[in-house]
Design a protein around this motif. Structure first.
Motif, mmCIF file in Angstrom:
data_model
loop_
_atom_site.group_PDB
_atom_site.id
_atom_site.type_symbol
_atom_site.label_atom_id
_atom_site.label_comp_id
_atom_site.label_asym_id
_atom_site.label_seq_id
_atom_site.Cartn_x
_atom_site.Cartn_y
_atom_site.Cartn_z
ATOM 1 N N LEU A 27 -16.362 -1.510 -1.529
ATOM 2 C CA LEU A 27 -16.936 -0.644 -2.563
ATOM 3 C C LEU A 27 -16.867 -1.293 -3.935
ATOM 4 N N GLU A 28 -15.791 -2.002 -4.185
ATOM 5 C CA GLU A 28 -15.608 -2.606 -5.507
ATOM 6 C C GLU A 28 -14.578 -3.722 -5.429
ATOM 7 N N ARG A 29 -14.757 -4.707 -6.307
ATOM 8 C CA ARG A 29 -13.759 -5.781 -6.439
ATOM 9 C C ARG A 29 -13.304 -5.818 -7.875
ATOM 10 N N ASN A 30 -12.021 -6.041 -8.078
ATOM 11 C CA ASN A 30 -11.422 -6.131 -9.411
ATOM 12 C C ASN A 30 -11.727 -4.891 -10.260
ATOM 13 N N ILE A 49 -9.536 2.507 1.070
ATOM 14 C CA ILE A 49 -8.397 1.589 1.140
ATOM 15 C C ILE A 49 -8.323 0.792 -0.159
ATOM 16 N N MET A 50 -7.177 0.911 -0.825
ATOM 17 C CA MET A 50 -6.899 0.153 -2.040
ATOM 18 C C MET A 50 -6.113 -1.079 -1.609
ATOM 19 N N CYS A 82 -7.800 6.965 -11.062
ATOM 20 C CA CYS A 82 -8.991 6.851 -11.912
ATOM 21 C C CYS A 82 -10.230 6.532 -11.080
ATOM 22 N N PHE A 83 -10.087 5.602 -10.148
ATOM 23 C CA PHE A 83 -11.223 5.220 -9.301
ATOM 24 C C PHE A 83 -11.720 6.418 -8.504
ATOM 25 N N LEU A 84 -10.790 7.139 -7.873
ATOM 26 C CA LEU A 84 -11.158 8.282 -7.031
ATOM 27 C C LEU A 84 -11.859 9.375 -7.844
ATOM 28 N N LYS A 85 -11.363 9.602 -9.057
ATOM 29 C CA LYS A 85 -11.982 10.608 -9.925
ATOM 30 C C LYS A 85 -13.369 10.141 -10.371
ATOM 31 N N GLU A 90 -12.034 12.203 -4.602
ATOM 32 C CA GLU A 90 -10.633 12.644 -4.591
ATOM 33 C C GLU A 90 -10.211 13.277 -3.268
ATOM 34 N N ASN A 91 -11.170 13.810 -2.517
ATOM 35 C CA ASN A 91 -10.840 14.520 -1.276
ATOM 36 C C ASN A 91 -10.742 13.606 -0.057
ATOM 37 N N MET A 92 -11.012 12.344 -0.228
ATOM 38 C CA MET A 92 -10.930 11.422 0.907
ATOM 39 C C MET A 92 -9.492 10.956 1.118
ATOM 40 N N LYS A 93 -9.199 10.522 2.332
ATOM 41 C CA LYS A 93 -7.883 9.936 2.613
ATOM 42 C C LYS A 93 -7.804 8.603 1.880
ATOM 43 N N VAL A 94 -6.603 8.265 1.413
ATOM 44 C CA VAL A 94 -6.397 7.011 0.682
ATOM 45 C C VAL A 94 -5.244 6.252 1.329
ATOM 46 N N ARG A 95 -5.423 4.954 1.422
ATOM 47 C CA ARG A 95 -4.395 4.094 2.004
ATOM 48 C C ARG A 95 -4.210 2.887 1.081
ATOM 49 N N PHE A 96 -2.973 2.421 0.973
ATOM 50 C CA PHE A 96 -2.680 1.226 0.171
ATOM 51 C C PHE A 96 -2.265 0.091 1.101
ATOM 52 N N ASP A 97 -3.032 -0.989 1.083
ATOM 53 C CA ASP A 97 -2.760 -2.154 1.919
ATOM 54 C C ASP A 97 -2.429 -3.355 1.035
ATOM 55 N N VAL A 98 -1.751 -4.314 1.617
ATOM 56 C CA VAL A 98 -1.524 -5.610 0.973
ATOM 57 C C VAL A 98 -2.059 -6.666 1.915
ATOM 58 N N ILE A 99 -2.796 -7.616 1.372
ATOM 59 C CA ILE A 99 -3.231 -8.770 2.164
ATOM 60 C C ILE A 99 -2.573 -10.005 1.562
ATOM 61 N N GLU A 100 -1.806 -10.696 2.408
ATOM 62 C CA GLU A 100 -1.185 -11.955 2.011
ATOM 63 C C GLU A 100 -2.084 -13.082 2.499
ATOM 64 N N VAL A 101 -2.385 -14.010 1.597
ATOM 65 C CA VAL A 101 -3.156 -15.202 1.964
ATOM 66 C C VAL A 101 -2.274 -16.413 1.681
ATOM 67 N N TYR A 102 -2.010 -17.181 2.728
ATOM 68 C CA TYR A 102 -1.252 -18.431 2.581
ATOM 69 C C TYR A 102 -2.222 -19.581 2.817
ATOM 70 N N LEU A 103 -2.205 -20.555 1.933
ATOM 71 C CA LEU A 103 -3.169 -21.652 2.013
ATOM 72 C C LEU A 103 -2.681 -22.820 2.867
#
Length: 118
Positions: A27-30, A49-50, A82-85, A90-103
């Motif tokens: 949906l959006e980057r940065n 997913i954030m 802020c993004f959800l508003k 605001e009524n959708m489920k929200v999840r917070f993920d982390v993606i680790e990238v190792y080079l």
């Protein structure tokens, strides 16, 4: 030698491609507000997913996910609200993920439900 800003951008591009190939809609980057930034906002089915992306050359300074501390989570939560508003989701489920990238060696670790924000 690559600077950290460039390394971070590469990690975000890799992560966005990875998510797209796994069936997520980007949906959006940065997404940026004064109080924080979300690297990638994605959607899969009925969940927003954030995603916080952490890129490291290798593990010599520890796990990348360790950088997503309490303060970072707090700023992500503020930006997420802020993004959800703003997107009227605001009524959708929200999840917070982390993606680790190792080079070196190249590896992606997608941590779903990495943390909760009340």
């Amino acid at each position: 030698m690559m600077d950290n800003k460039k390394k971070g951008k590469i990690g975000e591009i890799i992560s966005a491609c990875y998510l797209f190939l796994k069936g997520y809609e980007i949906l959006e980057r940065n997404y940026f507000i004064k109080g924080g930034e979300i690297d990638i906002v994605a959607k899969k089915r009925d969940t927003i997913i954030m995603v916080e992306v952490k890129t490291r050359t290798d593990k010599s300074y520890g796990e990348a996910k360790e950088a997503v501390n309490y303060y970072k989570q707090k700023h992500l939560g503020l930006a997420a609200k802020c993004f959800l508003k703003y997107r009227k989701t605001e009524n959708m489920k929200v999840r917070f993920d982390v993606i680790e990238v190792y080079l070196k060696p190249f590896r992606i670790n997608h941590i779903k439900h990495a943390f909760e924000i009340s």
